[in-house]
Motif scaffolding. Structure first.
Motif, short mmCIF file in Angstrom:
data_model
loop_
_atom_site.label_atom_id
_atom_site.label_comp_id
_atom_site.label_asym_id
_atom_site.label_seq_id
_atom_site.Cartn_x
_atom_site.Cartn_y
_atom_site.Cartn_z
N ILE A 1 0.84 -1.20 0.00
CA ILE A 1 0.00 0.00 0.00
C ILE A 1 0.87 1.25 0.00
O ILE A 1 0.63 2.19 -0.76
CB ILE A 1 -0.94 -0.02 1.22
CG1 ILE A 1 -1.99 -1.10 1.05
CG2 ILE A 1 -1.61 1.34 1.38
CD1 ILE A 1 -2.79 -1.39 2.27
N ILE A 2 1.91 1.23 0.82
CA ILE A 2 2.79 2.40 0.84
C ILE A 2 3.44 2.57 -0.51
O ILE A 2 3.57 3.68 -1.03
CB ILE A 2 3.85 2.25 1.94
CG1 ILE A 2 3.18 2.36 3.30
CG2 ILE A 2 4.92 3.32 1.82
CD1 ILE A 2 4.10 2.22 4.45
N THR B 1 2.23 1.73 -3.49
CA THR B 1 1.34 2.25 -4.53
C THR B 1 0.87 3.66 -4.24
O THR B 1 0.76 4.47 -5.15
CB THR B 1 0.08 1.38 -4.69
OG1 THR B 1 -0.42 1.09 -3.39
CG2 THR B 1 0.38 0.13 -5.44
N THR B 2 0.58 4.00 -2.98
CA THR B 2 -0.04 5.30 -2.76
C THR B 2 0.93 6.38 -2.31
O THR B 2 0.59 7.54 -2.35
CB THR B 2 -1.18 5.21 -1.72
OG1 THR B 2 -0.66 4.61 -0.56
CG2 THR B 2 -2.33 4.41 -2.25
N VAL B 3 2.13 6.01 -1.88
CA VAL B 3 3.07 7.05 -1.47
C VAL B 3 4.25 7.12 -2.43
O VAL B 3 4.60 8.19 -2.94
CB VAL B 3 3.58 6.81 -0.03
CG1 VAL B 3 4.59 7.86 0.35
CG2 VAL B 3 2.42 6.81 0.93
N LEU C 1 4.84 5.36 -5.49
CA LEU C 1 4.58 5.35 -6.93
C LEU C 1 4.23 6.75 -7.47
O LEU C 1 4.83 7.19 -8.46
CB LEU C 1 3.47 4.34 -7.24
CG LEU C 1 3.45 3.82 -8.67
CD1 LEU C 1 4.79 3.22 -9.04
CD2 LEU C 1 2.35 2.79 -8.84
N PRO C 2 3.30 7.48 -6.83
CA PRO C 2 3.02 8.84 -7.34
C PRO C 2 4.28 9.68 -7.36
O PRO C 2 4.49 10.49 -8.26
CB PRO C 2 2.02 9.41 -6.34
CG PRO C 2 1.46 8.25 -5.63
CD PRO C 2 2.47 7.17 -5.67
N HIS C 3 5.14 9.47 -6.36
CA HIS C 3 6.36 10.24 -6.28
C HIS C 3 7.27 9.94 -7.48
O HIS C 3 7.95 10.81 -8.00
CB HIS C 3 7.05 9.92 -4.97
CG HIS C 3 8.31 10.65 -4.76
ND1 HIS C 3 8.42 12.01 -4.95
CD2 HIS C 3 9.55 10.23 -4.40
CE1 HIS C 3 9.66 12.38 -4.70
NE2 HIS C 3 10.35 11.33 -4.38
N ASN D 1 2.29 16.37 -5.07
CA ASN D 1 2.82 15.18 -4.41
C ASN D 1 2.78 15.36 -2.90
O ASN D 1 2.50 14.43 -2.15
CB ASN D 1 4.26 14.93 -4.86
CG ASN D 1 4.31 14.48 -6.30
OD1 ASN D 1 3.59 13.57 -6.69
ND2 ASN D 1 5.12 15.12 -7.10
N ILE E 1 -0.65 14.62 -1.82
CA ILE E 1 -0.97 13.19 -1.83
C ILE E 1 -0.46 12.54 -0.55
O ILE E 1 -1.18 11.80 0.13
CB ILE E 1 -0.35 12.52 -3.08
CG1 ILE E 1 -1.03 13.03 -4.34
CG2 ILE E 1 -0.45 11.01 -2.98
CD1 ILE E 1 -0.33 12.61 -5.61
N VAL E 2 0.80 12.83 -0.22
CA VAL E 2 1.37 12.22 0.98
C VAL E 2 0.67 12.77 2.23
O VAL E 2 0.39 12.03 3.18
CB VAL E 2 2.89 12.47 1.04
CG1 VAL E 2 3.47 11.90 2.31
CG2 VAL E 2 3.56 11.85 -0.16
N PHE F 1 -2.42 10.83 2.54
CA PHE F 1 -2.16 9.45 2.94
C PHE F 1 -2.09 9.41 4.46
O PHE F 1 -2.71 8.59 5.13
CB PHE F 1 -0.84 8.96 2.34
CG PHE F 1 -0.36 7.66 2.93
CD1 PHE F 1 -0.86 6.46 2.47
CD2 PHE F 1 0.56 7.64 3.97
CE1 PHE F 1 -0.44 5.26 3.04
CE2 PHE F 1 0.97 6.45 4.55
CZ PHE F 1 0.47 5.26 4.08
N TRP G 1 -5.66 7.50 -11.62
CA TRP G 1 -5.63 6.13 -11.08
C TRP G 1 -5.60 6.13 -9.56
O TRP G 1 -6.18 5.28 -8.90
CB TRP G 1 -4.46 5.34 -11.66
CG TRP G 1 -3.09 5.92 -11.38
CD1 TRP G 1 -2.40 6.76 -12.19
CD2 TRP G 1 -2.26 5.69 -10.24
NE1 TRP G 1 -1.19 7.08 -11.64
CE2 TRP G 1 -1.07 6.44 -10.44
CE3 TRP G 1 -2.39 4.95 -9.08
CZ2 TRP G 1 -0.04 6.46 -9.51
CZ3 TRP G 1 -1.36 4.97 -8.16
CH2 TRP G 1 -0.20 5.71 -8.37
N LEU G 2 -4.95 7.17 -9.01
CA LEU G 2 -4.87 7.25 -7.56
C LEU G 2 -6.26 7.53 -6.97
O LEU G 2 -6.64 6.97 -5.94
CB LEU G 2 -3.91 8.37 -7.20
CG LEU G 2 -3.20 8.30 -5.87
CD1 LEU G 2 -2.42 7.02 -5.76
CD2 LEU G 2 -2.27 9.48 -5.73
N LEU H 1 -8.38 4.37 -7.22
CA LEU H 1 -7.99 3.46 -6.15
C LEU H 1 -8.65 3.87 -4.83
O LEU H 1 -9.23 3.06 -4.11
CB LEU H 1 -6.46 3.55 -6.02
CG LEU H 1 -5.74 2.41 -5.35
CD1 LEU H 1 -5.75 1.23 -6.31
CD2 LEU H 1 -4.29 2.81 -5.07
#
Lengths: 318, 462
Positions: free
Chosen positions: A19-20, A22-24, A26-28, B186, B189-190, B193, B256-257, B260
């Motif tokens: 999960i980390i 894909t969501t943290v 990968l976007p980076h 970015n 996004i983080v 998260f 895609w994010l 998800l």
């Protein structure tokens, strides 16, 4: 440790790493938008202002992204607009309006007065007063707010004072602040302008239906910023590309000054308090607010020109 | 004397200080709410401005109250379920002191504008480090306690607690990594998260774990289904963490994010239904206990709000509903339903049960506890309802594209109702603080000992 719990522990470890990833991470790795035309590379002063914006917590009431369904905040934002925005100030709550294209919507003095006390500019606003900002902080904050959206919605450009019209002030014979002049202007307005602009200047006269470019609605807030010369110039020169005539060809200067006197009295949405914002002083804001409230309450708010009898019919029943 | 080695002393200190921070946090929140009614109330004094108070409020209730109370309760539950002493009571006590200092410093920093500016991650770097050290030490203590346990099988509460103490330090670290500079989006996004997982992998997991312990304990009935409870645990573990992007669903982040995030958010219906089915089926046939069992009433009220929030949540995350309610007060309403309505109520119930057992004496006043329940319950209902209504008014304002000043006047009465609901809750919790304080100081109980079975030590025993 009991062997039974090794497998679950392993599953938790793997799933959370995934999960980390894909969501943290990968976007980076894969999401790197190019800076767009509107990405602002902040100057030193603007960057300082941005820090103050963050410090004062403006983000808890103002968002900085325009959504598809929003109207009045300018074009939809692009991923590339935010490249230099660290830390992000996207915001999650809009108690006040979106600010992504705030730059250029108002003059600096407007912002300053608004930050000192929002209620002198927008009665009923719940934005907190930011009087505690020091002079240089205030300057930086305004610079930052003016940088947002690179002034793509710049409006006060239209508050333009051509030199030859400024010169006309000297020869002016009409006292545009008197109600006699406004009353005279009202008559001229009903005869010449109401067919398009409507009897109350709302842009809804009977001819408006037929026009592709609609007549101006004088209750819109940004007319608050028009001064005498700007009004005079607009009426005199007309609006090229629309059906708004060049009135200097038909009316005398005196008649147009009467019109200006009248146009100035039309109520705007969010009428400014009588104290104009240039005179607002940080250390006297509370007294000034009280004074202007009292002044406002003592005057009739809406149409300042009183009508006797039934309201005039649209389309020149006067 | 400070670093006591006494059994349950860490748990006690965590709970006592948490209740103090609760009232501090709520006072901050109430001040903020009042400033919506009287915007000039701050009189131009910086630290009193709404926008400075808001992060202080959020961080105090989230880290000061909720986290500390959760930890305190977990430190009681873990030894009772494993039947061993806490592995290192001294370390836990040390963390408690550290954490209290961190919260105090945090509030002072935030109202003076030393904020990192990212929602939920506002605390400045040095405090982040302290909090992280605290979390890691607690994880160490709890894991070591469980490893030395005398009961072979792990009850479901332990799964949740162990999970939370594994996830949270990682999530917290990622959320506060200020040393890695990320570009605007970015960074967002983080940020989200973290912002969402602190709810999902910390407050939810600990809160649900606590409720799994309290409901059977308080009602005296065995848990309805152990396999269902495990299903709930694993679905939370798999589905919760990738959902953060639903907070910025309409920002220009990668599609895609967002997809998800939406899919997993909707999937969260599964753990919620399993958890609540389990709670309610456990209660089947003993709902009458609500009448005279106050802690149980708190926990089940929490479960009811959990139902509301968690039905709201997944739907809110879908694009079509998010389109409408995003950016409005509906969303903080939802957040309060989760953190205040649900987990805070769980914690109230747990504290009413645990504190008498740790201190070995009756609660000072059952009457005050009852008043606490009704003030918070009624106050919260008003508060939540008003939030939602304001949200809907704002949503229609945005949707019609009108200027804010055109419709914001219409909200004026609602800001007042919201502050009123908040004031009721605040008052209820001041009563709670008094009650807890008097109990701790050992004041003579006001009521006969056996009136509230779960709150009296003698009848139920430890």
């Amino acid at each position: 440790m009991n062997k039974n719990y090794i497998l679950p522990g392993f599953v938790i470890l793997v799933s959370f790493s995934l999960i980390i990833f894909t969501t943290v991470l990968l976007p980076h790795f894969i999401f790197h938008p190019e800076p767009s035309e509107y990405a602002v590379e902040y100057t030193e002063l603007e960057a300082k202002g941005r820090d103050i914006y963050r410090r004062e917590g403006c983000v808890y009431c103002h968002s900085q992204f325009v959504r598809l369904q929003d109207r009045g905040f300018g074009p939809l934002v692009q991923a590339g607009d935010y490249v230099y925005d660290t830390p992000n100030l996207l915001g999650t709550i809009r108690t006040g309006p979106d600010l992504s294209n705030e730059g250029g919507k108002h003059p600096d003095a407007w912002h300053k007065a608004h930050f000192i006390n929002p209620r002198t500019i927008t009665p009923g606003s719940i934005m907190p007063p930011f009087v505690h900002l020091k002079e240089d902080d205030m300057e930086a904050l305004i610079a930052y707010v003016q940088s947002l959206g690179k002034k793509r919605l710049k409006k006060y450009d239209r508050i333009y004072r051509p030199d030859e019209y400024v010169a006309k002030l000297e020869k002016r014979t009409v006292d545009v602040n008197s109600s006699a002049a406004a009353n005279a202007g009202r008559g001229i307005f009903q005869q010449n302008c109401a067919t398009c602009h409507g009897t109350h200047g709302l842009g809804n006269g009977p001819n408006a239906i037929a026009l592709a470019k609609k007549p101006a609605n004088f209750s819109r807030p940004f007319y608050k910023d028009y001064d005498d010369v700007t009004w005079f110039w607009r009426v005199s020169e007309g609006v090229p590309g629309t059906r708004m005539p060049q009135w200097r060809k038909k009316l005398t200067d005196e008649q147009m000054w009467y019109l200006v006197a009248f146009l100035k009295t039309l109520p705007r949405v969010n009428e400014v308090y009588p104290h104009s914002y240039e005179t607002l002083e940080p250390d006297k804001w509370l007294e000034q607010l009280k004074a202007s409230e009292a002044e406002l309450n003592s005057e009739p708010k809406a149409m300042l020109i009183e009508t006797k009898g039934p309201p005039p019919m649209a389309g020149g029943g006067h | 004397m400070l670093l006591s080695d006494k059994e349950n002393s860490a748990s006690k200190f965590f709970i006592l200080t948490a209740v103090f921070w609760l009232v501090v946090g709520m006072t901050l929140g109430l001040t903020g709410a009042i400033e919506f009614v009287a915007p000039d109330a701050s009189t131009g004094y910086g630290p009193l401005t709404f926008s400075r108070i808001r992060p202080a409020h959020v961080n105090t209730v989230a880290f000061g109250w909720l986290s500390m109370a959760n930890i305190g309760i977990a430190l009681y539950i873990v030894p009772t379920l494993t039947k061993v002493k806490l592995f290192n009571e001294k370390l836990a006590n040390f963390v408690c002191i550290l954490w209290n200092l961190a919260i105090l410093a945090g509030i002072a920093c935030l109202v003076h504008g030393y904020s990192e500016g990212r929602e939920y991650a506002e605390l400045p770097v040095p405090i982040d480090v302290v909090v992280l050290i605290g979390l890691l030490s607690l994880s160490y203590v709890i894991y070591m306690t469980v490893i030395h346990r005398k009961v072979k099988k792990l009850y479901v509460s332990l799964w949740y607690i162990l999970g939370a103490f594994f996830w949270m330090p990682i999530v917290y670290f990622i959320g506060n990594r200020t040393f890695v500079r990320l570009d605007g989006l970015n960074d967002a996004i983080v940020n989200w998260f973290y912002g969402h997982n602190i709810l999902g992998m910390w407050f939810t997991t600990l809160g649900v774990g606590i409720a799994y312990y309290m409901i059977p304990k308080l009602s005296g009935k065995p848990l309805w289904s152990h396999s269902l409870s495990m299903l709930g645990f694993w679905t939370i573990a798999f589905f919760y963490a990738p959902t953060g992007t639903h907070h910025i669903l309409q920002a220009p982040v990668p599609e895609w994010l967002k997809a998800l995030a939406v899919v997993f958010s909707v999937a969260l219906v599964i753990p919620v239904i399993t958890v609540l089915t389990n709670f309610f089926m456990t209660m089947k046939g003993s709902w009458w206990q609500l009448a005279n069992n106050l802690p149980l009433r708190f926990v089940l009220t929490g479960a009811l709000f959990y139902l509301f929030t968690c039905i709201q949540g997944p739907f809110q995350a879908t694009r079509s509903i998010n389109w409408y309610i995003h950016f409005t007060q509906w969303v903080p309403g939802h957040a309060h339903a989760a953190l205040l309505g649900t987990f805070t109520f769980f914690n109230f119930g747990a504290i009413y049960y645990i504190l008498p057992r740790i201190l070995g004496r009756q609660f000072y006043s059952v009457g005050l506890a009852k008043a606490h329940y009704w003030f918070t319950f009624i106050g919260f209902n008003i508060f939540y309802f008003v939030f939602t209504v304001i949200g809907l008014i704002q949503a229609s304002g945005w949707q019609q594209g009108m200027e804010v000043s055109q419709w914001s006047i219409a909200l004026e009465p609602y800001w007042f109702y919201r502050a009123f609901g908040g004031a009721l809750m605040w008052f209820g919790n001041v009563l709670f603080l008094i009650n807890v304080f008097m109990t701790w100081r050992g004041a003579k109980p006001l009521d006969p000992p056996d009136e509230e079975p779960a709150m009296s030590v003698k009848r139920t025993g430890v």
